[in-house]
Design an enzyme around this catalytic site. Structure first.
Site, PDB file in Angstrom:
ATOM      1  N   ASN A 149      63.996  -6.685  -5.044  1.00 50.08           N
ATOM      2  CA  ASN A 149      65.196  -7.203  -5.702  1.00 50.08           C
ATOM      3  C   ASN A 149      65.237  -8.719  -5.504  1.00 50.08           C
ATOM      4  O   ASN A 149      65.193  -9.197  -4.369  1.00 50.08           O
ATOM      5  CB  ASN A 149      66.459  -6.592  -5.082  1.00 50.08           C
ATOM      6  N   GLU A 150      65.274  -9.459  -6.601  1.00 49.96           N
ATOM      7  CA  GLU A 150      65.382 -10.924  -6.543  1.00 49.96           C
ATOM      8  C   GLU A 150      64.467 -11.494  -5.454  1.00 49.96           C
ATOM      9  O   GLU A 150      64.898 -12.193  -4.535  1.00 49.96           O
ATOM     10  CB  GLU A 150      66.827 -11.355  -6.307  1.00 49.96           C
ATOM     11  N   CYS A 157      55.602 -19.431   9.029  1.00 46.63           N
ATOM     12  CA  CYS A 157      55.210 -18.816  10.298  1.00 46.63           C
ATOM     13  C   CYS A 157      53.701 -18.911  10.505  1.00 46.63           C
ATOM     14  O   CYS A 157      52.950 -19.363   9.633  1.00 46.63           O
ATOM     15  CB  CYS A 157      55.667 -17.361  10.335  1.00 46.63           C
ATOM     16  N   CYS A 160      51.630 -17.040   7.888  1.00 48.05           N
ATOM     17  CA  CYS A 160      51.531 -17.789   6.629  1.00 48.05           C
ATOM     18  C   CYS A 160      50.559 -18.955   6.773  1.00 48.05           C
ATOM     19  O   CYS A 160      49.816 -19.273   5.840  1.00 48.05           O
ATOM     20  CB  CYS A 160      52.903 -18.286   6.198  1.00 48.05           C
ATOM     21  N   GLU A 312      71.245  -7.529 -14.408  1.00 50.08           N
ATOM     22  CA  GLU A 312      72.530  -7.684 -13.727  1.00 50.08           C
ATOM     23  C   GLU A 312      73.352  -8.765 -14.416  1.00 50.08           C
ATOM     24  O   GLU A 312      72.831  -9.773 -14.869  1.00 50.08           O
ATOM     25  CB  GLU A 312      72.349  -8.102 -12.262  1.00 50.08           C
ATOM     26  N   LYS A 361      82.368  -7.562  -1.454  1.00 48.35           N
ATOM     27  CA  LYS A 361      83.441  -6.603  -1.739  1.00 48.35           C
ATOM     28  C   LYS A 361      84.401  -7.108  -2.812  1.00 48.35           C
ATOM     29  O   LYS A 361      85.159  -6.327  -3.382  1.00 48.35           O
ATOM     30  CB  LYS A 361      84.206  -6.255  -0.464  1.00 48.35           C
ATOM     31  N   HIS A 363      83.199  -8.921  -5.433  1.00 49.45           N
ATOM     32  CA  HIS A 363      82.407  -9.109  -6.649  1.00 49.45           C
ATOM     33  C   HIS A 363      82.824  -8.049  -7.667  1.00 49.45           C
ATOM     34  O   HIS A 363      82.991  -6.880  -7.345  1.00 49.45           O
ATOM     35  CB  HIS A 363      80.923  -8.968  -6.333  1.00 49.45           C
TER      36      HIS A 363
END
Length: 691
Positions: A149-150, A157, A160, A312, A361, A363
């Site tokens: 999701n997104e 780190c 990486c 969305e 809550k 939104h």
């Protein structure tokens, strides 16, 4: 349409029944039916629920949710749940925790903060996707897979850093090639061992904690942008491939960030690997209409004009802005149809029932905290649902057609803003938006393309601030113009190549022959300074005399190009500010400064007239957006009133039949505030253009 046949534009959104007791679920099914909801995105944030420890998987509740939706006739966008890893994973395997730009290792919390190169995260995410595909891959309710999701995290780190070195070995092959590409003789940075290379962040090459684009070595930071974008894409592909092996006939996607122009990830590369592009659309109440339209066109452009999913949006208000105002009556419908008009083949919300705890809550949702259908928002959602059901598959898989393309390229964006260039006011997205606005205001369709895209189907290509010219792209532009195309580019173009090394021999580098000019200097203007673009009399008319410009002014010399306008002020008064160069059968224009909106509106309109590119509908009033989608020889028009008052729209001799009621529309039609007309064209009147 990809995968199983879609028979309509699906309507629904994110559904999180695991947040609610089971007795609420039956009421949800009743309300969904009332609202015309026929698709639900589930399991987006359920990793912790499904996998309480390393070895245990509990699918019983998800089975129940899937079966209940199926029995209610609701299709499913099935999330893989990997948008947030479980707390046990962070506790036992801290390599999943990312390190931020300042070098601080995160603790468990929030979301979208896993290290994309964590072996632990990759192992368990791929395993979860495979188990879901084994269990639900052939379920008759499954319409589309929704990975994560997104997605997006920039991590610094040790994992990486090691992966970055390996990525560089593959890219450059030798340290000599890398040192040359990065210009490491500057400040004595020459590397003699791959392990000497560290990630570019606030602890190494970057100079400002508030501006991640201020870096001592642009080549290093540019390669990190590429590496990070590819790393996140790899994690998506791990899940994608695990699912595709077991569920080959169901399309797979991942919803892209709500602002569309999400800088860390090159979405044109993502578009290649999403079976259908999906996007979250979250404009603020005061977001200019053209800004939203640009991002919608961008989403369509990620797969060469293919329709995308509006995954969305909010039905009422958002939850993360300083002032979370309501969508006024009719605006949700208006913005939904704007997305469809520009290529969306679904209309979906976050979320279907409003949460009653945590940070979202407040939104907006289809079902508010009141818990029933007797609300303004539910009424509007239901009306749009009925409208979509009545239209059915009429618009499905239709396409937007355009003769104009605007080049938007993530690597150009990264490189231009990392460049230590002439002005901090130079923002790539803003400059591209300026040119887009001019076409949007005239209702001239535009495709958004990148530097890999085929240009031959366009008559006009606009490439603002083409700072970086990748290998072969100058020749590609030359071929386009030679064959009769018109190219527009601007200041700060052709400056550097693949690794941000300046192209020597004079700006604009490899574009110099095509543009027929040489840029000697660039003047950066302070915010309170401006100059004037004075057009030559040959362009005609007193109203074309002069316009404002700012940010920077290139001081250039002609090498075959013709000066079409000059500067009006400063010591370079009278020097060329706008040029045209005949090249083969076409022409290449160069805009040497950042002009005001009035100049772009007038000048691009003149360019389009010369190419026979007219607005979709002549005489459309301000505030009315007009678009068109086509398929199978039929054309479907969208007339959208974004103005705060009623507008009359003259159709000329264009004749339309409105959808879904079939009413004949001709002459002049009236659109109320937030009014929408969707209609099929009857015949081909003169108001109809570009065919």
């Amino acid at each position: 349409m990809i995968g199983r046949a879609w028979n309509k534009m699906y309507y629904g959104g994110d559904y999180n029944p695991e947040q609610w007791p089971r007795e609420v679920w039956d009421e949800d099914m009743r309300l969904f039916k009332l609202a015309g909801i026929d698709i639900a995105t589930i399991n987006v944030f359920s990793w912790a629920s499904v996998q309480p420890d390393e070895h245990t998987y509990r699918f019983e509740q998800l089975d129940e949710i899937v079966d209940k939706l199926h029995r209610s006739g609701i299709k499913i966008a099935l999330g893989t749940g990997t948008a947030m890893y479980p707390a046990w994973m962070a506790t036992r395997y801290p390599d999943v925790l990312s390190v931020d730009f300042a070098g601080r290792k995160r603790k468990y919390g929030m979301r979208h903060n896993n290290c994309p190169n964590s072996p632990t995260w990759r192992l368990y995410a791929e395993r979860m996707s495979r188990k879901l595909a084994e269990r639900y891959g052939d379920h008759p309710a499954l319409l589309v897979w929704h990975v994560n999701n997104e997605m997006g995290c920039q991590c610094y780190c040790d994992n990486c850093e090691k992966a970055f070195r390996q990525w560089l070995m593959r890219k450059y092959g030798s340290l000599d090639a890398l040192n040359q590409a990065w210009y490491t003789r500057f400040w004595g940075h020459t590397f003699y061992d791959w392990d000497e290379i560290v990630l570019p962040n606030l602890l190494s090459e970057h100079l400002d904690p508030n501006d991640p684009d201020k870096t001592a070595f642009q080549g290093i930071s540019l390669d990190y942008y590429r590496f990070n974008s590819e790393s996140v894409l790899e994690t998506y592909l791990l899940e994608y491939n695990a699912i595709k092996a077991l569920s080959p006939n169901v399309p797979i996607t991942s919803n892209l960030h709500g602002h569309g122009t999400y800088k860390p990830l090159d979405y044109f590369q993502w578009g290649k690997h999403c079976d259908i592009v999906a996007w979250d659309n979250y404009p603020a109440f005061d977001t200019p209409t053209a800004v939203t339209a640009f991002r919608l066109d961008l989403m369509r452009g990620l797969k060469d004009g293919a329709p995308f999913m509006l995954m969305e949006q909010t039905p009422s208000q958002q939850n993360w802005q300083p002032y979370n105002s309501l969508k006024r009556p009719g605006v949700m419908r208006l913005w939904s149809w704007q997305a469809v008009a520009r290529g969306a083949d679904t209309v979906m919300f976050f979320q279907l029932r409003r949460s009653f705890g945590a940070c979202e809550k407040f939104h907006g949702a289809v079902i508010e905290h009141a818990g029933h259908e007797h609300t303004r928002v539910f009424g509007e959602v239901s009306e749009l649902g009925a409208e979509l059901q009545a239209i059915g598959d009429t618009l499905l898989d239709s396409r937007v057609e355009s003769r104009v393309a605007i080049v938007f390229d993530w690597e150009v964006w990264w490189a231009a803003e990392l460049s230590s260039g002439p002005s901090v006011r130079l923002k790539y997205v803003d400059e591209v938006q300026k040119y887009y606005d001019a076409f949007f205001a005239r209702n001239i369709p535009v495709d958004i393309v990148n530097t890999e895209s085929d240009l031959q189907r366009y008559d006009l290509v606009v490439a603002p601030v083409l700072y970086r010219v990748k290998p072969g792209y100058a020749e590609k532009l030359e071929r386009f113009v030679e064959r009769g195309g018109t190219l527009v580019t601007t200041y700060f173009s052709g400056i550097a190549g693949e690794t941000d090394l300046v192209t020597l021999g004079g700006y604009p580098g490899e574009l110099r022959k095509l543009l027929g000019l040489w840029v000697e200097e660039t003047d950066a203007l302070f915010p309170d300074q401006s100059n004037r673009i004075v057009l030559q009399e040959s362009l005609g008319g007193g109203e074309w005399t002069e316009y404002g410009c700012g940010i920077v002014c290139d001081l250039l010399h002609l090498e075959g190009a013709q000066a079409m306008a000059v500067y009006g002020d400063d010591f370079y008064r009278g020097m060329p500010a706008l040029t045209r160069n005949r090249f083969g059968r076409g022409e290449a224009w160069y805009v040497a400064s950042s002009p005001d909106a009035e100049f772009l509106l007038d000048w691009t309109a003149r360019l389009c007239r010369g190419l026979g590119i007219a607005p979709l509908l002549e005489g459309a009033p301000d505030g009315v957006e007009i678009t068109k989608r086509s398929k199978d020889g039929r054309s479907y028009w969208f007339l959208l009133n974004h103005a705060g008052e009623a507008r009359s729209v003259p159709l000329g001799d264009l004749k339309l039949r409105s959808l879904p009621d079939g009413q004949l529309l001709a002459g002049t039609i009236k659109l109320e505030p937030a009014g929408v007309t969707i209609a099929e064209q009857i015949g081909q009147g003169s108001g109809w253009n570009n065919e």
